[in-house]
Scaffold this motif. Structure first.
Motif, PDB file in Angstrom:
ATOM      1  N   ARG A1259      50.977  21.759 -23.355  1.00 51.01           N
ATOM      2  CA  ARG A1259      50.586  21.230 -24.650  1.00 51.01           C
ATOM      3  C   ARG A1259      49.891  22.304 -25.449  1.00 51.01           C
ATOM      4  O   ARG A1259      49.345  23.241 -24.900  1.00 51.01           O
ATOM      5  N   ARG A1260      49.842  22.071 -26.709  1.00 51.19           N
ATOM      6  CA  ARG A1260      49.172  23.032 -27.593  1.00 51.19           C
ATOM      7  C   ARG A1260      47.672  22.867 -27.462  1.00 51.19           C
ATOM      8  O   ARG A1260      47.151  21.761 -27.428  1.00 51.19           O
ATOM      9  N   SER A1261      46.979  23.988 -27.400  1.00 55.15           N
ATOM     10  CA  SER A1261      45.530  23.977 -27.267  1.00 55.15           C
ATOM     11  C   SER A1261      44.902  23.755 -28.619  1.00 55.15           C
ATOM     12  O   SER A1261      45.526  23.946 -29.646  1.00 55.15           O
ATOM     13  N   PRO A1262      43.644  23.349 -28.619  1.00 55.36           N
ATOM     14  CA  PRO A1262      42.955  23.218 -29.903  1.00 55.36           C
ATOM     15  C   PRO A1262      42.749  24.579 -30.527  1.00 55.36           C
ATOM     16  O   PRO A1262      42.947  25.614 -29.933  1.00 55.36           O
ATOM     17  N   ARG A1263      42.311  24.530 -31.749  1.00 54.03           N
ATOM     18  CA  ARG A1263      42.091  25.767 -32.488  1.00 54.03           C
ATOM     19  C   ARG A1263      40.983  26.575 -31.841  1.00 54.03           C
ATOM     20  O   ARG A1263      40.121  26.035 -31.148  1.00 54.03           O
ATOM     21  N   PRO A1264      40.985  27.891 -32.075  1.00 57.11           N
ATOM     22  CA  PRO A1264      39.962  28.722 -31.442  1.00 57.11           C
ATOM     23  C   PRO A1264      38.567  28.327 -31.823  1.00 57.11           C
ATOM     24  O   PRO A1264      37.646  28.512 -31.053  1.00 57.11           O
ATOM     25  N   ASP A1265      38.377  27.771 -33.018  1.00 52.45           N
ATOM     26  CA  ASP A1265      37.013  27.438 -33.410  1.00 52.45           C
ATOM     27  C   ASP A1265      36.486  26.189 -32.725  1.00 52.45           C
ATOM     28  O   ASP A1265      35.375  25.776 -32.962  1.00 52.45           O
ATOM     29  N   SER A1266      37.286  25.555 -31.914  1.00 51.78           N
ATOM     30  CA  SER A1266      36.811  24.400 -31.172  1.00 51.78           C
ATOM     31  C   SER A1266      36.060  24.777 -29.928  1.00 51.78           C
ATOM     32  O   SER A1266      35.512  23.940 -29.250  1.00 51.78           O
ATOM     33  N   GLY A1267      36.019  26.043 -29.578  1.00 51.87           N
ATOM     34  CA  GLY A1267      35.257  26.472 -28.417  1.00 51.87           C
ATOM     35  C   GLY A1267      36.030  26.468 -27.131  1.00 51.87           C
ATOM     36  O   GLY A1267      35.489  26.777 -26.079  1.00 51.87           O
ATOM     37  N   LYS A1428      31.628  24.500 -35.133  1.00 47.35           N
ATOM     38  CA  LYS A1428      31.777  23.097 -34.806  1.00 47.35           C
ATOM     39  C   LYS A1428      30.855  22.724 -33.648  1.00 47.35           C
ATOM     40  O   LYS A1428      30.529  23.564 -32.797  1.00 47.35           O
ATOM     41  N   PRO A1429      30.422  21.455 -33.600  1.00 51.08           N
ATOM     42  CA  PRO A1429      29.526  21.051 -32.498  1.00 51.08           C
ATOM     43  C   PRO A1429      30.130  21.270 -31.123  1.00 51.08           C
ATOM     44  O   PRO A1429      29.425  21.677 -30.195  1.00 51.08           O
ATOM     45  N   ARG A1430      31.428  21.038 -30.957  1.00 53.84           N
ATOM     46  CA  ARG A1430      32.029  21.218 -29.630  1.00 53.84           C
ATOM     47  C   ARG A1430      32.039  22.685 -29.220  1.00 53.84           C
ATOM     48  O   ARG A1430      32.034  23.007 -28.036  1.00 53.84           O
ATOM     49  N   LEU A1431      32.067  23.583 -30.197  1.00 55.39           N
ATOM     50  CA  LEU A1431      31.998  25.008 -29.889  1.00 55.39           C
ATOM     51  C   LEU A1431      30.564  25.435 -29.645  1.00 55.39           C
ATOM     52  O   LEU A1431      30.290  26.279 -28.783  1.00 55.39           O
ATOM     53  N   ALA A1432      29.632  24.846 -30.403  1.00 51.76           N
ATOM     54  CA  ALA A1432      28.225  25.219 -30.260  1.00 51.76           C
ATOM     55  C   ALA A1432      27.696  24.865 -28.877  1.00 51.76           C
ATOM     56  O   ALA A1432      26.774  25.524 -28.375  1.00 51.76           O
ATOM     57  N   ARG A1433      28.262  23.851 -28.231  1.00 52.02           N
ATOM     58  CA  ARG A1433      27.794  23.478 -26.896  1.00 52.02           C
ATOM     59  C   ARG A1433      28.096  24.563 -25.866  1.00 52.02           C
ATOM     60  O   ARG A1433      27.441  24.630 -24.826  1.00 52.02           O
ATOM     61  N   LEU A1610      20.950  15.886 -28.035  1.00 53.59           N
ATOM     62  CA  LEU A1610      19.848  16.721 -28.523  1.00 53.59           C
ATOM     63  C   LEU A1610      19.537  17.837 -27.532  1.00 53.59           C
ATOM     64  O   LEU A1610      19.322  18.984 -27.916  1.00 53.59           O
ATOM     65  N   LEU A1611      19.506  17.498 -26.245  1.00 58.43           N
ATOM     66  CA  LEU A1611      19.214  18.525 -25.242  1.00 58.43           C
ATOM     67  C   LEU A1611      20.351  19.541 -25.152  1.00 58.43           C
ATOM     68  O   LEU A1611      20.103  20.731 -24.903  1.00 58.43           O
ATOM     69  N   THR A1612      21.578  19.095 -25.340  1.00 61.47           N
ATOM     70  CA  THR A1612      22.713  20.014 -25.269  1.00 61.47           C
ATOM     71  C   THR A1612      22.611  21.088 -26.337  1.00 61.47           C
ATOM     72  O   THR A1612      22.925  22.264 -26.090  1.00 61.47           O
ATOM     73  N   TYR A1613      22.179  20.732 -27.519  1.00 63.87           N
ATOM     74  CA  TYR A1613      22.087  21.691 -28.614  1.00 63.87           C
ATOM     75  C   TYR A1613      20.776  22.464 -28.619  1.00 63.87           C
ATOM     76  O   TYR A1613      20.534  23.254 -29.530  1.00 63.87           O
ATOM     77  N   GLY A1614      19.929  22.250 -27.612  1.00 64.67           N
ATOM     78  CA  GLY A1614      18.713  23.039 -27.486  1.00 64.67           C
ATOM     79  C   GLY A1614      17.506  22.436 -28.152  1.00 64.67           C
ATOM     80  O   GLY A1614      16.598  23.173 -28.563  1.00 64.67           O
TER      81      GLY A1614
END
Length: 1798
Positions: A1259-1267, A1428-1433, A1610-1614
């Protein structure tokens, strides 16, 4: 009338001895009693014992005459009358009385009707804003809360918005029942929930709607015998809504049947309309002052009812409210004054009386003043005409006109008719104006007004009325109630049938009383109104003729609804739905005709008072051309016909809406607080249709219960199957239980409810009680046998032990006595010794205290003496110093004067020398040579002098302010000196008094000495202050003089410099003209040079340079010698030209250097562009197999070398140096291989992770900015190949990136080297140019001209190259800023590119934690929008905050304020837009954490030391990172706003709408604790039916899962502890507040069983908080826990201290009382709480609040602030230990193209 409920027959088994029944009572209407015997089929006499301890007996002939059964105790006090098991008149009456008197609850539901009983008490606490918030927005769930007028309004508002259908709220009741107040509260609620007012705008529609109430009450309400504020008209207020019902768009009011007769007649104890009394009370108000009104007792229309005062009503204050309301509705001051002027005329008209004259009546002489004032000052009408037509009437026949004189009574009626007409027209005019004001903001798209699609109508109309004397007004009112009752019956019947259809119950035929015959009697073709109108059309029509017509009409005689008294009189009887009413015909025809003389109307219409003409215009009769009078707006219609048509229109409106009913009940006529008169109440219940509603409900299945509630209550009725059947399958349980206990047809099973016939609930309660009683007897029997046996065994064992131990005890007691005797002697000894020691210690302390006091007194005297001597010495030293300073100041002043004179003399001498020198030729030459430097120098000097002058001016101003301050201090000192002088005077008086007393008494010698000392001290203080003040004044005066002298000097110097500057400017202008001429000459030379050298330059430029130059020079010399000599005749002038040419040469050289620099910069940029293009192309390649093969060979070779080195190391063990070198080399290579291995592991892990996520399907992967890394396994198993390609691409990219960086570095070094060589060349040329020349002046000139020729040619070439290179450089920079062109990889998808972070540990690129940003807009976009939040994690926590901080530090290090502010502004704008428009929990959490971290970083590394604790924990390395150049407080302030905005959006937009709906189901409805109530029961038989229980249990789980999700995000994002605490803390507060608010208004939640469940749910939440380390927030849930404890505790006076003590410390007094009021006790276990007990509880709680010092707001608070979110608290500081030097740029964000770490 038949009693409600009579005719229903119940089984005889219900009539057993002791059964509770109702018996009719002459005063109480119904009284409770008990049967004293069983009733059987043979029973013909019933004997009852009543509640008043009397006995009653009565005979019965049929079972229908049996007494009414009373409802079970569990049903008493139900908030809906239709839920009663026995639905009959006494049950309804008793339930209302119980709720009103015992519980003091004024609202009760009766199906769809809300019954509101007037409490005659201040109940403002029931209508506050907090109560509005409880009912606001809950829609159909409002029925779960307590009955309230706000509940009806909320239900109507919800239905309008949900179903897009207009609604109506019909408020009815008799006078004094509270209709007007209820309608006001409905409008207030709607105005609150649908507010349309905007900030800065005009007055909102809702405010104008509310402002109409004071106006309508003033002009339409009056005091009656039954009500102090009775509405004497009916009104229908239509509130229009817009924006899908979200805001009020306008309103419209319609009125019905104004009681005009009240204007001219009031019964004793009544008043006229309020407006007249308000005007008289406020007659000194500016708006009515000119009307010269008197008191209300001076007007005939206002004194008929007697005393006009109303207790608690202030007419003057009401008048102020009326004026303000008129202003809000758009009435200006003139319009308001005109209204009051017209009303004042009505009062004066009432004072016009008449006398009987000869043949006719006339205006009385005593009324001349009033009628003159009325005609001339108030209404501006013709007085003579008014006098005539008040006493005469004109009768028109076919062709003639007859004037008839009126008798006195007829004249009075004519006057009263005029009064009623004018007031009626004014009333209609004001209503029309109010409607215009309520719709002034509504704009129509077309000239025709659009039809309103959605509205809520509030109908406030009179209820059914019956008096001793009923006239035309009562006839119309009862006619309106007949129409409303018919519509009400049809609607109730419709809803009842819809309920059965919705629940899929077999159709139940419900009959209801149809009052259509009564309506036909009134409004039929041959009805009362039509016959009355016929009499009004006749000239001689009368009331008697109308009554005779009624008696003689055959159709009316056959109508059973109309009867006549048996005794012939002027009455007739109409049988209305509520009661039979007898009407007296007097005045029917006259009131219906409502006629006024045409001539009298014309007199009024011809008034000079414009406002009056406009008001009466609509009633004027206009004579047509044929002479027959007609009305302006059609034929004159009677009052009854108008009222009939308006009723039809109203019915059409109501039928097009969904109605909601509010029935207002007046409990007593004495207006006593919470007093209930059954006789008055039952009359109104019959009249308003409440009993009819009950009757319709009772005809079907009145009792309805949800299955789960029914099963919980009656779970003991059926236990044959599983004991948990009632919980697992409540519908099946209800069916089986009812089949066993009830007869067929007495119940019906719906989809969600069980329906029971009347009386079936009582049967179920009886069976339940019997089962519980038998079970209790069995339990008691078993328990008592067990206790008896256990007691016997215990007593037997105890007796043996007692016998065995008694003897030992006696011996032990003897020994113990001897021991106690000896111990007593010892204790006496110790006590006596202790007492004596205490006495000695006290005596010793007293002696020491006396000694210490005496010694202290001696020391104080000595100290005072020493202090006095020191003060004298200080005064002396100050005075002597003052004398010396004074002399020095005088001497210094003289010296300064001498110095100033000498300097002045020298300056004048120098000025003369400069003037002489300025006129010399040499000086002019010097000026011409260096005029530019001179001008610049003078300009700088002028700027410096101006700056110094400005500074001196500021100093002088500061000195002046200081002088003024000193003057002020001097004035204060002078005042103090006067005070001291006065004190000295008093001291002298005291001294004289002492001398006089000294001769009389020597005892006061010490007092005199003290006074003398004080006088001396005051005198010395005064002298000192005078000396200091005079000295200070002298110093300031001298300083002021000095500053003034300096100011004059600087002004003179400034003037002199300005003169010199002007001279220099004139000189410069002359020289500029010469320079222009030289430039023109230079251009001519260049043109000549180009024309002569063009051919040679094209052939061979470099070879013939010298010859070309020589020829050009000769051409120039031959062509221009005459011009040059003529222009510059002297050698000095030629030297000036040479200097100018040299400067031009320098400029040309500088331009050439810039061109070369730009060329090198272009080359460097192109190289970088090519490198970046190469890197991008390599990033998108998919295979580098050859490189990987060579790399594998290299690794194998490296392994061979390492193996050889190790063998060599073993051989050469003794050579330590070689071993060390080899070891270091091995370690370096090992480290490099370790990094490569880490890289391979990371790539493999990500690859396998993708395999696990994507499975075997590609399958196609998400975009690079998705982390996430892209790419997936192919279907043929080529994952290893892809992995090898990924590894090749990554290594090749890293290699080429390093290569590009090295090339860029080399190019930069080359540019620096070239610049260094150019600087050296420039310095050498300057040295050569500075050498002296040995040649002649002509040769120098020729050489310079030759050099100029060469420079001109080079300049032209360089200009051409510079333009070309600038264009190339601009293009290259544009490509670097945002390159998006094709790189030869058009077919490569961006999703197929792998970007991984490099693991750099020990060999990370060193930097100083600074980030240089090239492209600010792109950087802002990437860091805010692309992250993006999913990348920031997956990245470093708080990475955006650290990157922004590093960028800020870079600009601070470079001291570039503009770049710093522009960077922050760019990021701030993008961030603000992102936060304000987002509702995403993930995104808002991410940026809340990062903005808070950045805010704290700016505090931690702040350059100033405003708050030392911010930098207290910084390490030495962190201290170096502090801001050095700028104060970033403004940036911190803006970030603080963003943190607060982000937090508020997170709580209100992201969390509230998802979290709040889970609170009530999770905390209050979740029944996970039901296992506690059914412990020991068999749960293995549940089977598949357990799904419903699982659904219920999910509610609490969903709540906890959501809170846990927010916490984990909240804890995930520091997030630090500060953010987590505030977010989770406020969520806990929301849980407590919403749950507690619902508990206080829902009776089914306030019971013992529910309290256990709620407490269990709260404990689960507290356990979660404990597990997450958030135990401190358990305190937020304590009010809810205490509420559960309150419900579980014993509620009697013996437990009063506990209830009002620590157990309810977190609850407010009103909250405790509200919970106790709504407590639903188990009738088998507990008793109902009495109002007296609640009063004691409230008193005790108020005492507790007063003792604790609680504010009044907390004492009166009921509702907790629900979803209120306070601003984020930014005061706490959060320290960060993150090392900034380890910061790295993730390649997945592509930040390398816009910034770099330095």
């Amino acid at each position: 009338m038949e009693t409600l409920g009579r005719g229903y027959v119940f089984p005889l088994e219900n009539y057993k001895k002791g059964a509770r029944v109702w018996h009719r009572h002459p005063h109480l209407i119904w009284i409770g009693g008990q049967l004293e015997h069983d009733v059987s089929f043979e029973t013909r006499k019933i004997r009852l014992k009543l509640d008043d301890d009397t006995t009653a007996e009565f005979d019965i002939s049929s079972f229908e005459q049996l007494p009414f059964l009373r409802n079970p105790q569990i049903l008493v006090g139900k908030d809906d009358l239709t839920l009663l098991s026995y639905l009959h008149e006494p049950a309804v009456l008793h339930n209302l009385e119980f709720r009103f008197v015992d519980r003091q609850t004024i609202y009760t539901y009766c199906g769809i009707v809300l019954v509101a009983i007037n409490p005659y008490s201040d109940c403002s606490h029931l209508y506050g804003e907090d109560i509005i918030q409880v009912y606001r927005g809950i829609g159909k769930s409002v029925r779960e809360l307590d009955p309230h007028i706000f509940a009806v309004a909320e239900e109507a508002f919800f239905d309008m918005r949900e179903f897009s259908k207009s609604q109506s709220i019909i408020v009815s009741g008799e006078s004094g029942a509270g209709k007007t107040v209820s309608a006001k509260f409905v409008m207030r609620y709607l105005a609150s929930v649908a507010s349309s007012n905007k900030k800065g705008g005009t007055t909102g529609i809702e405010q104008r709607v509310l402002a109409s109430n004071p106006i309508m009450e003033s002009i339409g309400n009056a005091k009656t015998i039954r009500n102090d504020n009775s509405s004497r008209f009916g009104k229908f207020i239509q509130i229009n809504f817009a924006d899908n019902g979200k805001r009020i768009a306008g309103a419209e009011m319609k009125t019905y049947l104004l009681e005009k007769s009240r204007l001219v007649f009031q019964a004793p104890g009544e008043r006229n309309y309020h407006i007249f009394y308000q005007m008289c009370a406020a007659r000194h108000h500016p708006i009515v002052k000119d009307l010269h009104l008197g008191g209300c007792e001076s007007y005939s229309y206002l004194v008929q009812g007697g005393d006009s005062r109303i207790p608690g009503v202030y007419d003057k204050h009401d008048f102020d409210d009326l004026v303000n309301a008129l202003g809000l509705l758009g009435f200006d001051e003139k319009q308001s004054a005109d209204v009051f002027r017209l009303l004042a005329g009505i009062l004066l008209l009432g004072n016009v009386h008449f006398d009987n004259g000869e043949g006719c009546s006339a205006v009385a002489a005593s009324s001349s003043t009033e009628i003159a004032q009325l005609c001339s000052q108030i209404w501006n009408i013709d007085e003579n005409a008014l006098r005539i037509w008040l006493t005469r009437r004109e009768i028109r026949a076919v062709n003639e006109v007859v004037t008839k004189s009126l008798t006195k009574d007829e004249a009075i009626r004519s006057r009263d008719a005029l009064t009623k007409m004018v007031y009626s027209q004014l009333f209609n005019y004001l209503v029309e104006k109010i409607n215009g004001a309520l719709n002034e903001n509504v704009t129509a798209a077309t000239p025709m007004k659009k039809k309103i699609e959605r509205f809520i109508g509030v109908l406030d109309i009179y209820g059914f009325e019956t008096f001793d004397v009923n006239s035309f007004e009562q006839f119309c009112i009862n006619y309106a109630n007949e129409k409303l009752q018919q519509q009400f019956n049809q609607h109730v019947f419709k809803l009842e049938q819809e309920e059965y259809v919705r629940e899929e119950i077999d159709w139940v035929r419900v009959d209801f009383h149809d009052n259509q015959p009564a309506i036909d009697l009134i409004e039929g073709p041959i009805g009362l109104i039509s016959l009355l109108d016929e009499q009004c059309k006749r000239l001689n029509g009368s009331d008697i003729d109308w009554l005779s017509q009624l008696n003689n009409n055959s159709e009316l005689k056959r109508n059973p609804q109309l009867t006549f008294p048996r005794v012939r009189c002027n009455d007739f009887i109409v049988r209305h739905f509520a009661a039979d009413v007898t009407y007296t015909i007097d005045g029917f025809v006259e009131k219906n005709r409502d006629a006024i003389g045409e001539q009298l109307l014309n007199v009024i219409a011809s008034s000079q008072f414009e406002f009056m003409r406009n008001v009466v215009e609509s009633a004027r009769i206009i004579p047509p051309s044929n002479g027959t009078p007609t009305l302006k707006r059609g034929g004159k219609r009677t009052v009854a016909s108008q009222f009939r048509d308006s009723l039809k229109e109203l019915m059409n409106v109501l039928c097009s809406t969904r109605p909601h009913y509010v029935r207002c009940i007046k409990p007593n006529d004495s207006k006593t607080s919470f007093e209930f008169e059954p006789k008055r109440a039952i009359q109104q219940l019959r009249a308003c249709g409440v009993l009819e509603t009950v009757r319709i409900s009772a005809a079907g299945f009145p009792s309805r219960y949800p299955y789960d509630e029914f099963a919980r209550r009656y779970r003991v009725l059926y236990t044959k199957q599983s004991v948990a059947l009632w919980r697992d399958s409540p519908k099946e349980f209800a069916k089986l239980a009812c089949e066993e206990c009830l007869e067929d047809g007495k119940f019906a099973l719906g989809k969600s409810k069980i329906f029971l016939r009347t009386g079936q609930v009582a049967i179920l309660e009886r069976v339940r009680l019997e089962k519980l009683s038998s079970a209790a007897v069995m339990i008691q029997k078993t328990w008592k046998g067990f206790v008896a046996r256990r007691n016997y065994e215990t007593k037997k064992k105890a007796l043996l032990i007692v016998q065995a131990s008694l003897k030992a005890f006696l011996a032990f007691r003897r020994i113990k006595y001897l021991q106690m005797h000896r111990a007593a002697i010892t204790m006496q000894t110790a006590v006596r010794g202790f007492i004596e020691r205490q006495k000695y210690n006290r005596l010793r302390k007293c002696v020491i205290a006396i000694q210490s006091h005496y010694r202290a007194q001696v020391v104080r005297r000595y100290v005072e003496k020493i202090r006095y001597e020191k003060s004298a010495i200080a005064i002396q030293s100050a005075w002597r110093g003052y004398q010396v300073r004074k002399e020095q100041i005088a001497r210094r002043k003289k010296i300064i004067m001498v110095q100033c004179a000498v300097r002045k003399f020298l300056a004048k001498k120098r000025l003369r020398e400069l003037k002489i020198e300025a006129r010399s030729v040499v000086h002019l030459q010097k000026l011409n040579t260096g005029f530019e430097n001179k001008i610049i120098e003078l300009q700088m000097r002028l700027d410096s002098v101006t700056g110094r002058a400005k500074e001196e001016s500021e100093k002088l101003a500061a000195a002046n302010r200081e002088v003024e301050k000193t003057h002020a201090e001097l004035a204060m000192m002078e005042a103090e000196r006067l005070t001291l002088l006065e004190a000295r005077h008093r001291a002298e008086v005291l001294q004289a008094e002492v001398e006089r007393l000294e001769t009389e008494c020597d005892v006061k010698e010490g007092q005199r000495g003290g006074l003398e000392n004080k006088m001396v001290e005051l005198q010395s203080k005064l002298d000192q202050i005078q000396a200091e003040s005079s000295l200070k004044i002298m110093e300031l005066t001298e300083a002021n003089d000095k500053l003034n002298a300096e100011k004059l000097t600087w002004n003179e110097e400034k003037d002199r410099l300005i003169v010199e500057l002007n001279a220099e400017r004139s000189t410069r202008s002359a020289l500029d003209s010469e320079v222009v001429a030289m430039k023109e000459q230079l251009i001519k030379n260049v043109n000549l040079f180009e024309s002569g050298a063009m051919s040679s330059r094209l052939s061979n430029v470099r070879r013939n340079d010298e010859s070309r130059t020589t020829s050009n020079l000769s051409d120039i010399q031959l062509s221009q010698p005459t011009t040059i000599i003529s222009a510059r005749g002297s050698p000095e002038a030629q030297l000036d030209d040479v200097a100018l040419i040299i400067r031009q040469q320098n400029m040309i050289n500088e331009m050439r250097q810039r061109m070369e620099h730009s060329q090198r910069e272009t080359a460097r940029m192109k190289a970088m562009l090519e490198a970046s293009s190469l890197i991008e192309s390599l990033d998108k390649k998919t295979s580098l197999r050859a490189f990987e093969t060579s790399k594998m060979i290299e690794l194998e070779n490296a392994y061979t070398r390492l193996k050889a080195d190790m063998e060599k190391l073993i051989i050469e063990r003794d050579n330590s140096n070689n071993i060390h070198a080899v070891f270091e080399r091995i370690m370096e290579e090992n480290e490099r291989y370790r990094e490569e291995a880490a890289e391979l592991r990371a790539m493999l892990s990500s690859h396998f992770e993708k395999q696990s996520v994507n499975g075997s399907t590609a399958r196609r992967s998400p975009r690079p900015d998705s982390g996430h890394c892209s790419g997936a396994d192919s279907e043929d198993g080529s994952s290893n190949v892809d992995l090898e390609e990924d590894l090749c691409v990554e290594r090749q990219c890293r290699y080429l990136k390093n290569l590009a960086e090295n090339l860029t570095r080399m190019l930069t070094n080359q540019n620096l080297e070239m610049e260094r060589l150019q600087n050296q060349q420039r310095m050498s040329e300057q040295q050569i140019s500075m050498r002296p020349s040995d040649c002649s002046l002509d040769e120098a000139v020729r050489g310079v001209h030759k050099h100029v020729q060469l420079l001109a040619q080079q300049n032209m070439d360089l200009n051409e190259k510079l333009c070309r290179q600038s264009e190339e450089l601009t293009e290259a920079r544009a490509q670097l800023r945002g390159y998006s062109g094709p790189l030869g990889l058009e077919n490569t998808s961006d999703e197929d590119i792998i970007r991984l972070e490099t693991f750099q540990k020990d060999k990370a690129i060193p930097h100083q934690g600074l980030l240089e940003v090239y492209n600010v807009p792109e950087f802002s976009r990437i860091i805010v929008c692309e992250l993006k939040p999913r990348l920031a994690r997956l990245l470093t926590k708080n990475l955006p905050a650290y990157l922004l901080f590093a960028a800020f530090r870079t600009h601070d290090e470079n001291k570039d304020e503009t770049a710093l502010t522009s960077l922050f502004s760019s990021v701030h704008i993008v961030l603000k837009d992102t936060i304000s428009n987002s509702h995403d929990l993930e995104l808002l959490s991410l940026w809340l954490v990062n903005t808070w971290r950045l805010f704290n970083l700016l505090r931690q590394y702040a350059g100033n030391d405003t708050n030392p604790e911010w930098q207290a924990a910084n390490t030495e390395q962190q201290a170096k990172y502090r801001f050095k150049s700028y104060d970033v407080t403004p940036i911190r302030d803006q970030l603080k706003l963003r943190v607060e905005e982000c937090y508020m959006n997170l709580m209100k937009k992201a969390i509230e709408h998802a979290f709040c709906p889970k609170i009530v189901p999770g905390i209050l409805h979740n029944e996970s604790s039901s296992d506690l109530m059914t412990a020991g029961q068999d749960r293995r038989e549940r089977g598949s039916s357990a799904s419903s229980e699982n659904t219920q249990k999910k509610t609490l789980d969903d709540l906890l899962k959501y809170v846990d999700m927010v916490h984990s995000r909240l804890l995930t994002y520091g997030a630090d502890a500060i953010i987590v605490n505030q977010v989770i803390g406020h969520m806990c507060h929301w849980m407590c507040s919403l749950a507690l608010n619902n508990m206080m208004f829902r009776r089914e939640l306030c019971n013992f069983e529910k309290a256990i469940q709620i407490k269990h749910n709260v404990t689960e939440v507290q356990s979660w908080l404990q597990a997450k380390g958030l135990s401190s927030f358990r305190e937020h849930l304590e009010p809810l826990v205490q509420a559960c404890h309150l419900l579980q505790s014993r509620k009697d006076e013996s437990n009063l201290d506990t209830l009002c003590g620590e157990m309810t410390s977190k609850l407010k007094p009103r909250q405790v009382v509200a919970i106790l009021q709504h407590y639903d006790p188990d009738p088998d276990m507990e008793e109902e709480m009495s109002p007296a007990f609640l009063i004691k509880v409230q008193k005790k709680l108020n005492e507790r609040a007063a003792a604790n010092g609680d504010p009044i707001e907390d004492k009166n608070a009921l509702i907790m602030r629900g979803t209120y979110a306070p601003p984020f608290d930014t005061t706490p500081f959060s320290y960060s230990d993150f090392p900034l030097e380890t910061l790295s740029l993730p390649s997945c964000l592509h930040l390398q193209n816009v910034c770099r770490l330095i």
